[in-house]
Design a protein around this motif. Structure first.
Motif, short mmCIF file in Angstrom:
data_model
loop_
_atom_site.label_atom_id
_atom_site.label_comp_id
_atom_site.label_asym_id
_atom_site.label_seq_id
_atom_site.Cartn_x
_atom_site.Cartn_y
_atom_site.Cartn_z
N GLN A 1 -5.40 -12.94 -7.97
CA GLN A 1 -5.21 -14.15 -7.48
C GLN A 1 -3.83 -14.77 -7.76
N GLU B 1 -3.91 1.46 -2.65
CA GLU B 1 -3.09 0.36 -3.18
C GLU B 1 -2.20 0.71 -4.29
N LYS C 1 -9.02 -5.15 -9.23
CA LYS C 1 -10.24 -5.39 -8.75
C LYS C 1 -10.15 -7.11 -8.22
N TYR D 1 -4.69 -17.98 -3.44
CA TYR D 1 -4.75 -16.93 -2.58
C TYR D 1 -5.60 -15.63 -3.37
N THR D 2 -6.29 -15.10 -2.51
CA THR D 2 -6.85 -13.85 -3.26
C THR D 2 -6.39 -12.82 -2.73
N LYS D 3 -6.94 -11.47 -3.23
CA LYS D 3 -6.55 -10.14 -2.93
C LYS D 3 -6.47 -9.85 -1.51
N GLU D 4 -7.60 -10.36 -0.75
CA GLU D 4 -7.67 -10.04 0.48
C GLU D 4 -6.56 -10.71 1.27
N GLN D 5 -6.12 -11.96 1.09
CA GLN D 5 -5.10 -12.71 1.68
C GLN D 5 -3.67 -12.02 1.41
N ALA E 1 -8.34 2.63 5.21
CA ALA E 1 -8.81 1.50 4.04
C ALA E 1 -9.48 2.35 3.09
N MET F 1 -3.00 -8.66 0.45
CA MET F 1 -2.76 -7.16 0.69
C MET F 1 -2.03 -7.19 2.12
N TYR G 1 -9.46 3.43 -5.23
CA TYR G 1 -8.60 2.17 -4.63
C TYR G 1 -7.21 2.63 -4.77
N ARG H 1 0.84 -1.39 0.02
CA ARG H 1 0.01 0.01 0.00
C ARG H 1 0.97 1.28 -0.10
#
Length: 224
Positions: free
Chosen positions: A118, A77, A115, A157-161, A172, A163, A107, A71
């Motif tokens: 992965q 981001e 958006k 792994y996704t974006k939330e994991q 945020a 970041m 964002y 970030r």
């Protein structure tokens, strides 16, 4: 009946033809000493066995481990959804979908943001080519190597994991740009100099181990 041809003995280049087989190779004391020298030199050394996972030793500082999406100091981001990391991946392990920022939902400081992001760690070979391709220094690699799971789906792994966590002083997204009115201000070292110090990204590691490095990383190759 016609006589069958008599097979000729094999002839090696530079040697006369002979019916006698080659002599068996003979060893020597010097050859024996060379062959087993390494074995004998390690027989009496003390062997230490690391009691993993009870004894955890951090890897080398430049070890290529799990990825982290960083970030900016205000919380926006760094990923702009350019998909260059996905194009550079030789194992086709990265999937990115970009979207446009709006004035009401921002964002990243650029026109677009990632958006969907992965990484399939069933395919990833940890080569680091995605890091080299990232133009905004968004994607970096941590020292975490504990990625063994018993479910294949959990290794995507996704974006939330991926970041990085929100540090004190970060907000945020979505929110407007805080470091300047233009996105170029986010890639100038002078603008970010007062905010370049940050604690380790310990919360970004799902395994609970601290990640080497700081959450605030300035793109030095964009500095003016």
């Amino acid at each position: 009946m016609a006589d069958r041809p008599v097979p000729r003995p094999s002839v090696r280049p530079g040697r006369p033809a002979t019916d006698a087989p080659d002599a068996e190779p003979t060893g020597s004391a010097l050859g024996f000493a060379k062959g087993f020298g390494l074995t004998f030199s390690t027989m009496f050394k003390h062997v230490y066995t690391q009691q993993y996972p009870f004894d955890f030793y951090p890897p080398a500082p430049r070890y290529h481990g799990r990825h982290v999406l960083n970030r900016h100091p205000d919380g926006l981001e760094k990923c702009v959804g350019c998909e260059l990391c996905a194009w550079a991946c030789p194992a086709d392990a990265i999937y990115v979908e970009g979207a446009d920022n709006t004035e009401t939902e921002r964002y990243s400081p650029g026109e677009r943001y990632g958006k969907v992001y992965q990484i399939n760690y069933l395919r990833c070979i940890f080569c680091g080519l995605c890091i080299e391709a990232c133009p905004t220094r968004s994607l970096t690699m941590s020292n975490e190597y504990e990625l063994a799971l018993d479910n294949r789906q959990d290794l995507i792994y996704t974006k939330e994991q991926l970041m990085a966590p929100l540090l004190p002083g970060m907000e945020a997204p979505p929110h407007p740009m805080r470091l300047g009115d233009d996105e170029k201000d986010y890639y100038v070292a002078k603008t970010q100099e007062p905010l370049m110090k940050g604690p380790p990204q310990s919360a970004a590691n799902v395994a609970g181990k601290p990640i080497t490095g700081n959450a605030i990383e300035v793109g030095r190759h964009h500095a003016s």
